[in-house]
Design a protein around this motif. Structure first.
Motif, PDB file in Angstrom:
ATOM      1  N   THR A  80      -0.629  20.170  -0.627  1.00 49.20           N
ATOM      2  CA  THR A  80       0.331  20.850  -1.507  1.00 49.20           C
ATOM      3  C   THR A  80       0.170  20.391  -2.953  1.00 49.20           C
ATOM      4  O   THR A  80       0.121  21.217  -3.867  1.00 49.20           O
ATOM      5  CB  THR A  80       1.777  20.602  -1.032  1.00 49.20           C
ATOM      6  N   ALA A  81       0.071  19.084  -3.158  1.00 54.49           N
ATOM      7  CA  ALA A  81      -0.060  18.565  -4.526  1.00 54.49           C
ATOM      8  C   ALA A  81      -1.328  19.082  -5.190  1.00 54.49           C
ATOM      9  O   ALA A  81      -1.307  19.499  -6.356  1.00 54.49           O
ATOM     10  CB  ALA A  81      -0.053  17.043  -4.504  1.00 54.49           C
ATOM     11  N   THR A  82      -2.433  19.086  -4.453  1.00 49.92           N
ATOM     12  CA  THR A  82      -3.703  19.566  -5.012  1.00 49.92           C
ATOM     13  C   THR A  82      -3.626  21.058  -5.318  1.00 49.92           C
ATOM     14  O   THR A  82      -4.091  21.510  -6.375  1.00 49.92           O
ATOM     15  CB  THR A  82      -4.869  19.286  -4.042  1.00 49.92           C
ATOM     16  N   ALA A  83      -3.036  21.836  -4.412  1.00 46.32           N
ATOM     17  CA  ALA A  83      -2.912  23.281  -4.636  1.00 46.32           C
ATOM     18  C   ALA A  83      -2.070  23.562  -5.874  1.00 46.32           C
ATOM     19  O   ALA A  83      -2.407  24.445  -6.679  1.00 46.32           O
ATOM     20  CB  ALA A  83      -2.311  23.962  -3.411  1.00 46.32           C
ATOM     21  N   ILE A  84      -1.006  22.810  -6.052  1.00 45.58           N
ATOM     22  CA  ILE A  84      -0.139  23.017  -7.216  1.00 45.58           C
ATOM     23  C   ILE A  84      -0.883  22.688  -8.511  1.00 45.58           C
ATOM     24  O   ILE A  84      -0.936  23.503  -9.436  1.00 45.58           O
ATOM     25  CB  ILE A  84       1.153  22.180  -7.105  1.00 45.58           C
ATOM     26  N   VAL A  85      -1.469  21.496  -8.570  1.00 46.32           N
ATOM     27  CA  VAL A  85      -2.141  21.059  -9.799  1.00 46.32           C
ATOM     28  C   VAL A  85      -3.365  21.933 -10.086  1.00 46.32           C
ATOM     29  O   VAL A  85      -3.545  22.424 -11.210  1.00 46.32           O
ATOM     30  CB  VAL A  85      -2.530  19.559  -9.714  1.00 46.32           C
TER      31      VAL A  85
END
Length: 180
Positions: A80-85
């Motif tokens: 999730t964090a990677t997809a957001i950033v």
């Protein structure tokens, strides 16, 4: 020649030609369906919902592949964090500089300012991403707010009834999505 006098004006025949009054000067002509006029008077052809959806799918794949790879290496939380950033950097930087992501390039569409046929720049690109993006992020990270995903979907679907095929995110950012 007839000895009869002409009929009074209120009884003119239907074959008489009546011309409608000229349009008021303040009434600008409306662009044809599927077209819009930028604020500087340039006529542009608007992108359809199908092209925009296909571009969004291509872009989602581009964002999700690295996120999944990071998730496999570092754990599910990092997906999730990677997809957001990565999604934020990818979408905003590509739209700000070129007016196109890879998905938009593949479908031959482009995001432009409503003022002129040029890329929207950093502020507008961020606003355009942030409206659906932040709502989706909050809905993903806070399980009680998961229905916010439907609001994010409405933001994109609003282009189906919005003026100039603009979704709410386009209206906030003052952008149009046009065919090349």
């Amino acid at each position: 020649m007839s000895d009869l006098p002409p009929p009074p004006p209120e009884f003119e025949s239907e074959s008489s030609s009546h011309h409608p009054p000229p349009p008021e000067p303040s009434q600008a002509p409306q662009p044809a369906k599927g077209r819009a006029t930028t604020n500087i008077g340039e006529d542009v052809e608007l992108a359809g919902a199908g092209h925009r959806l296909l571009a969004r799918i291509v872009d989602a794949i581009i964002v999700l592949v690295p996120a999944i790879i990071v998730g496999v290496i570092g754990g599910a939380v990092l997906v999730t964090a990677t997809a957001i950033v990565f999604g934020l950097v990818y979408e905003v930087s590509m739209i700000a500089n070129k007016g196109q992501t890879v998905g938009k390039m593949a479908t031959r569409i482009k995001v432009i300012k409503t003022e002129a046929n040029m890329p929207p720049g950093w502020d507008a690109s961020f606003y355009r991403w942030a409206l659906p993006g932040v709502i989706s992020i909050v809905g993903t990270l806070v399980p009680a707010l998961a229905p916010l995903g439907l609001v994010s979907l409405l933001i994109y679907l609003s282009l189906l009834w919005g003026k100039n095929r603009q979704g709410w995110h386009d209206m906030v950012a003052k952008t149009l999505v046009v065919k090349l």
